[in-house]
Design an enzyme around this catalytic site. Structure first.
Site, PDB file in Angstrom:
ATOM      1  N   ASP A 135       0.828  -1.203   0.000  1.00 24.25           N
ATOM      2  CA  ASP A 135       0.000   0.000   0.000  1.00 24.25           C
ATOM      3  C   ASP A 135       0.869   1.263   0.000  1.00 24.25           C
ATOM      4  OD1 ASP A 135      -2.295   1.842   0.899  1.00 24.25           O
ATOM      5  OD2 ASP A 135      -3.260  -0.113   0.951  1.00 24.25           O
TER       6      ASP A 135
ATOM      7  N   HIS B 288      -3.553   6.066   3.882  1.00 25.42           N
ATOM      8  CA  HIS B 288      -4.361   4.936   3.430  1.00 25.42           C
ATOM      9  C   HIS B 288      -3.861   3.593   3.954  1.00 25.42           C
ATOM     10  CE1 HIS B 288      -5.812   1.957   0.416  1.00 25.42           C
ATOM     11  NE2 HIS B 288      -6.875   2.738   0.354  1.00 25.42           N
TER      12      HIS B 288
ATOM     13  N   SER C 114     -11.229  -0.474  -0.909  1.00 24.84           N
ATOM     14  CA  SER C 114      -9.976  -0.493  -0.135  1.00 24.84           C
ATOM     15  C   SER C 114     -10.222  -0.867   1.312  1.00 24.84           C
ATOM     16  CB  SER C 114      -9.315   0.892  -0.155  1.00 24.84           C
ATOM     17  OG  SER C 114      -8.430   1.045  -1.219  1.00 24.84           O
TER      18      SER C 114
END
Length: 806
Positions: free
Chosen positions: A189, A233, A534
């Site tokens: 990620d 994220h 996600s």
């Protein structure tokens, strides 16, 4: 907002121009013609523009098998042998092309290397004997809805916010001691803030690797990085998998490894994503999560095949399905992988509310975060305060404490308006349209209860406020209790070429609260709410970790089958079962999977295409049923398909001894003369002792499916200053293709170019920045829309980010 406005303007454009063949400032980049010698060359994926001298990076796949591929084929392969072959191929490639430089090298799940070279040198690279295929180094981004991100202070986090892990059964598994302990989960990620108090326990001395900065510190991009925006994220994803503090992830005792492949702004490329997958396998990960993707619906893309081979190495690869829904064919790579588990997003059960106040008949509830906030607003006289379009500056100097903001649609996202209202002290918000009529959108998770009005009612309300009528009472009542719903944004399948059902499984992905870095030195660690596939994917990655601890001998195929076989079928707000390509096998339930003692694989199946001209056509598929119990079992099977002209048959009963497997053949016969062209769904139901042990989704397509005519478009700088290159992907070519320019407010600016009879695949066009026959665009930010029509169907796609004209 974008889709609605663009659709209206596009219809007007098509009616006016009728797609004539004239062009403006766009010229097609000349295509190279194929000769018989080309048949011996390597395959090119993506129809790369090989006419420009501009440097580009490509992914080079070699004929020499990777370690994983050779192992699967039962062939002898070693790192030293593969390195020798790769070095030989590299030297040949460097010698064959001018100004070529090898960057990353791959051997575990992909055999080859990445190379930077002038694009017009690629034909020479293709002629190198050892090269099997060449892929463009495409961009990958995080699969979350950035405009719905909300930061939450630590003191505001409560158990009520932490609903999604218990909902899929994590708490019940924890009670049995299954917490993911001993299982390594790789987070591929934007990096992870591993010093977050809720994540410290999950990391050992070795944290992973940073492929953006090429070091062993895989943290998020910090504030102030000159290359782009700070990120959070990966930390949010990691928390959903395994946080163990104020927030608890699905597998709180799992060990985490972080691989930073997406850099500033949450963007990265193929070469780093493959490198991250390779490293995770080499580092001994048991599970890997990739909450990232692009718009390429292709099962043979390099990242998709890398995940296929990771699965063959015994690593369960879990990936997000994408956020381009609700239309079909919108799944992107690596969600298109044949073997990996692709995950769609759902919204947890909630109550849908109706609202009345004053004489405003168009009033509807747009969304809310906590039901308690809605109840607090009900039957309470409140004061309304007009606040422009809801930007932060519109609240300056106004007292909104305990009041309701009234704002107009436009300029910023609905969620941002609500956040600004909440920061100003508001307990609710009314938003009215900026176009005639009502607002269609519903936005779950608004930080304050939000009521939407039509433009007409909104203007009427503002007039009343100006006249001093500022008090009102909202009457809110439950209109419908909604079960778990598939999120509208969640991408749908099927996958092109393989016609596979995607997603494989669904999990919560709306308003998921998890760990984030705040990038605030005084309070560096916090929590945030995000939504997107996600957020759904790490729920499944965590679930896999828990299941793997409970069932350590299960293979990747058995784990995937257990999750899919035991999923809960989802229905929409009208009580209709969602299509397979919306929900996959359904919503995952951890305990159902752990308790499963009968497994059916594959967990879903596509019979592919049936051509109209073939008349009657029959296809078979053999399913494997595994009896994991200690007693002999008798299984019955039922087969069904919707649509006339389709009949099913197959093995009706299978008796399987304890700890043995059996086979069942499912046959489908299609009379294409009686069956209309389209996509049809079926189900294989397997029962034992009167109990359903598996529902296997099946699919078939008659004639030509309704695939999108265009799936991506982007604008980059051209080879000459002040010019641009347009890149677009046409899955099957286009009879008509148009490029339309919109300004930053999504107002139509003009046409950049119109074409007919374009080939399939990637197409490239040089554009001089003019519209409507030669008018130069003023300086500013713009969006480009690609419109394509083919065989009576049309599609359109807008650039994800604006491009700048200087």
């Amino acid at each position: 907002m974008k889709k609605g406005i663009i659709r209206f303007l596009l219809v007007s454009f098509v009616l006016f121009f009728a797609l004539s063949t004239g062009i403006t400032g766009v010229q097609a980049a000349p295509a190279s013609s194929k000769t018989s010698a080309d048949l011996e060359k390597a395959e090119v994926f993506g129809d790369i523009d090989m006419t420009t001298s501009k440097k580009t990076t490509v992914i080079v796949e070699l004929k020499e098998k990777s370690l994983a591929e050779a192992k699967e084929a039962g062939e002898s392969q070693s790192k030293s042998k593969l390195k020798t072959a790769r070095t030989k191929a590299k030297n040949k490639a460097i010698k064959a092309v001018k100004n070529g430089k090898v960057n990353r090298e791959y051997e575990q799940v992909f055999s080859g290397f990445s190379m930077k070279l002038p694009a017009n040198e690629i034909p020479k690279l293709l002629a190198v004997k050892d090269v099997k295929a060449v892929y463009p180094n495409v961009t990958y981004k995080t699969d979350n809805m950035k405009d719905k991100d909300v930061t939450i202070s630590e003191d505001a986090v409560s158990p009520q916010m932490d609903d999604s892990a218990p909902y899929i059964g994590a708490n019940d598994a924890w009670d049995l001691g299954y917490t993911g302990k001993g299982i390594k989960v790789a987070i591929i990620d934007t990096g992870v803030e591993y010093n977050h108090p809720d994540l410290k326990k999950n990391f050992g001395q070795y944290k992973g690797y940073d492929f953006v900065d090429n070091d062993y510190d895989p943290k998020e991009t910090p504030t102030g990085d000159p290359r782009g925006e700070a990120t959070d994220h990966g930390t949010h994803v990691a928390g959903t998998v395994a946080a163990n503090g104020t927030i608890k992830g699905v597998a709180p005792d799992a060990t985490l490894l972080a691989y930073r492949v997406l850099g500033p702004g949450g963007s990265g490329t193929t070469e780093n994503v493959i490198a991250g997958v390779e490293r995770a396998v080499q580092d001994g990960a048991d599970v890997m999560n990739l909450s990232l993707g692009n718009s390429l619906n292709n099962p043979d893309w390099a990242t998709s095949t890398a995940l296929d081979w990771a699965m063959s190495e015994g690593v369960v690869a879990v990936t997000s399905n994408g956020n381009s829904g609700p239309n079909g064919w919108t799944v992107g790579s690596p969600g298109t992988s044949r073997e990996a588990i692709s995950v769609g997003a759902t919204q947890l059960p909630l109550n849908e509310y109706a609202v009345t106040f004053g004489s405003y008949s168009s009033a509807k509830v747009m969304g809310y975060n906590k039901e308690d906030d809605v109840k607090a607003l009900n039957n309470k006289e409140v004061e309304l305060v007009e606040a422009g379009i809801g930007e932060a500056k519109d609240f300056e100097g106004k007292d909104l404490t305990g009041k309701v903001a009234v704002v107009k649609r436009g300029s910023i996202a609905f969620v941002d308006k609500a956040d600004n209202a909440k920061k100003a002290g508001a307990i609710g918000m009314v938003v009215y349209n900026n176009l005639s009529g009502e607002i269609e959108a519903n936005v779950p998770g608004m930080s304050v209860p939000t009521i939407k009005l039509s433009l007409e009612d909104g203007e009427k309300l503002v007039s009343a406020l100006k006249a001093g009528e500022t008090k009102t009472t909202f009457k809110l009542t439950v209109s419908k209790a909604l079960g778990e719903q598939v999120a509208d944004f969640s991408s749908r399948g099927p996958v092109m070429d393989t016609w596979m059902i995607k997603p494989d499984i669904s999990a919560p992905g709306v308003n998921i609260v998890s760990t984030i870095p705040t990038h605030d030195p005084d309070h560096p660690y916090g929590y945030g709410s995000k939504q997107g596939t996600s957020m759904a994917s790490p729920h499944i990655a965590g679930a896999v970790a828990v299941i793997k601890q409970a069932k350590p001998k299960w293979s990747v195929e058995q784990i995937k089958a257990a999750i899919m076989n035991t999923a809960v079928t989802l229905k929409d707000s009208d009580g209709e079962v969602y299509p397979h390509n919306a929900q996959g096998a359904g919503s995952a339930r951890i305990m159902n999977a752990i308790k499963a003692d009968s497994l059916v694989s594959p967990g879903s199946y596509s019979y592919g295409t049936f051509l109209k001209e073939n008349g009657n056509e029959t296809k078979n598929e053999t399913f494997t049923i595994e009896n994991q119990s200690s007693i002999r079992k008798s299984y019955t099977l039922e087969y069904s398909f919707n649509g006339s002209g389709i009949s099913t048959s197959g093995t009706s009963r299978v008796v399987i001894p304890a700890h043995q497997t059996g086979k069942a053949t499912a046959k489908v016969k299609v009379n294409t003369k009686k069956t209309k062209a389209g996509t049809y769904e079926g189900t294989v139901i397997v029962r034992e002792g009167g109990k359903t042990v598996a529902k296997v989704p099946t699919l078939l397509i008659v004639k030509e499916p309704d695939y999108p005519r265009v799936t991506s478009v982007s604008v980059s700088e051209g080879s000459v200053q002040g010019t641009y290159q347009i890149e677009t992907y046409l899955p099957a070519g286009a009879e008509e293709l148009a490029f339309l320019v919109y300004d930053s407010n999504l107002d139509f600016a003009g046409q950049a170019g119109i074409y007919k009879n374009q080939d399939k695949g990637y197409q490239y066009f040089d554009w001089d920045g003019t519209i409507n026959g030669g008018t130069k665009l003023p300086a500013g930010e713009y969006y480009l829309l690609a419109y394509a029509a083919n065989k009576g169907k049309s599609s359109q796609v807008l650039t994800e980010e604006p491009f700048t004209v200087e």
